[in-house]
Scaffold this motif. Structure first.
Motif, PDB file in Angstrom:
ATOM      1  N   GLU A 144      -3.848   4.285  -6.121  1.00 16.47           N
ATOM      2  CA  GLU A 144      -4.805   3.188  -6.006  1.00 16.47           C
ATOM      3  C   GLU A 144      -4.065   1.905  -5.652  1.00 16.47           C
ATOM      4  N   ARG A 145      -4.610   1.198  -4.663  1.00 17.26           N
ATOM      5  CA  ARG A 145      -3.997  -0.059  -4.273  1.00 17.26           C
ATOM      6  C   ARG A 145      -4.877  -1.252  -4.661  1.00 17.26           C
ATOM      7  N   SER A 146      -6.186  -1.166  -4.410  1.00 17.45           N
ATOM      8  CA  SER A 146      -7.078  -2.274  -4.757  1.00 17.45           C
ATOM      9  C   SER A 146      -8.514  -1.772  -4.834  1.00 17.45           C
ATOM     10  N   VAL A 147      -9.321  -2.499  -5.595  1.00 23.97           N
ATOM     11  CA  VAL A 147     -10.764  -2.252  -5.661  1.00 23.97           C
ATOM     12  C   VAL A 147     -11.471  -3.587  -5.449  1.00 23.97           C
ATOM     13  N   TRP A 148     -12.271  -3.653  -4.399  1.00 27.33           N
ATOM     14  CA  TRP A 148     -13.065  -4.851  -4.096  1.00 27.33           C
ATOM     15  C   TRP A 148     -14.532  -4.549  -4.405  1.00 27.33           C
TER      16      TRP A 148
END
Length: 309
Positions: free
Chosen positions: A151-155
């Motif tokens: 996982e890198r990012s959640v927007w």
């Protein structure tokens, strides 16, 4: 100024509110918050210094069963008579003023159950009372998975409507890889970051997003935020949400790095939080992304999972 007759006893002083009484007890004892936490831990009670600090300031107070048990031990540590502090708490605060919770809805702490005292205590550190008063109209969340399958990012972008006067915050809840450091929460338009609680052992993050102003009844709020993850050790295999209330539109999207495309993807959805989810396969698009939409969903679980070669 009138003089009180000498034979008229003065009224007893009003009992000190809980935060003031707690501060006074800590000051009289002479222990630092760290020392108090250490003594509590030696008695089997997991209470963070941040939670204890919030109790002192009145920004939150012990209400959950585990927190009340911790308060009883805290009274012993501070040499306060039994119930000397707990008696000052008064009745529990209303959760969602003037608006009864829908019959099929659940509280956030009930929805995101924890297996540790620290996880239970996380909910004492944030103000969740407005959650039941906000109607979920539309939510779009996007997870980015990097070339290392992590996982890198959640927007997320949310549109909510206030069903009573005064709602001023949204509660962000995310459970991710417990081997990774605490993710960074970035507020987008129309909100700012409030209190943040991270339970590392569970990978649980609970945080407040504060609106620009208190909402009037019937007013909508449109806001965005992002969680930036530092790499942990585990590959990501799912992007799911727990819906404690009905949501008109819930859109989930996962974007995979071109160097890390999964072998198979499925959408899962359950009719309640306790029910077993049903699955159906969903293909990747030409850009290496996958999405799923749920209309009128919740309470229940909804998400996308995938398998690697």
């Amino acid at each position: 100024m009138p003089v009180r007759p000498v034979d008229t006893p003065a009224p007893p002083p009003a009992p000190a509110p809980f935060p003031e009484a707690l501060r006074a007890a800590i000051g009289a004892n002479g222990l630092t918050l760290d020392r108090i936490v250490d003594r509590l831990r030696s008695r089997g009670v997991a209470l963070s210094t941040s939670t204890l600090s919030l109790w002192q300031t009145g920004r939150c107070r012990p209400e959950r069963a585990d927190s009340l048990r911790a308060l009883a031990i805290l009274e012993e540590v501070l040499d306060v008579p039994a119930n000397g502090l707990s008696a000052l708490l008064g009745p529990p605060r209303p959760r969602g003023r003037h608006l009864p919770r829908p019959a099929d809805a659940q509280g956030l702490a009930e929805t995101w159950t924890s297996t540790s005292a620290a996880g239970e205590a996380a909910w004492d550190g944030v103000d969740t009372r407005w959650d039941a008063t906000l109607t979920r109209l539309s939510t779009h969340s996007r997870l980015v998975v990097d070339a290392e399958r992590r996982e890198r990012s959640v927007w997320s972008r949310r549109l909510v409507r206030a069903e009573t006067e005064g709602a001023d915050r949204w509660i962000v809840v995310r459970r991710a890889d417990p081997t990774a450091p605490r993710p960074a929460l970035e507020a987008g338009p129309n909100c700012r970051v409030g209190r943040v609680v991270h339970v590392a052992a569970e990978g649980l993050l609970v945080a407040e997003l504060l609106f620009d102003h208190r909402l009037a009844r019937g007013e909508t709020a449109l806001f965005e935020y992002a969680l930036h993850h530092q790499a942990g050790h585990r590959p990501s295999t799912r992007f799911g949400v727990r819906l404690n209330q009905r949501t008109r539109e819930r859109l989930l999207e996962v974007r995979f790095d071109p160097a890390a495309r999964p072998r198979r993807c499925c959408v899962f959805r359950s009719s309640s939080l306790a029910a077993e989810p049903r699955e159906r396969p969903v293909p990747l698009d030409t850009g290496g992304s996958v999405h799923a939409v749920a209309l009128g969903a919740g309470p229940g679980r909804f998400g996308i999972r995938w398998e690697w070669d």
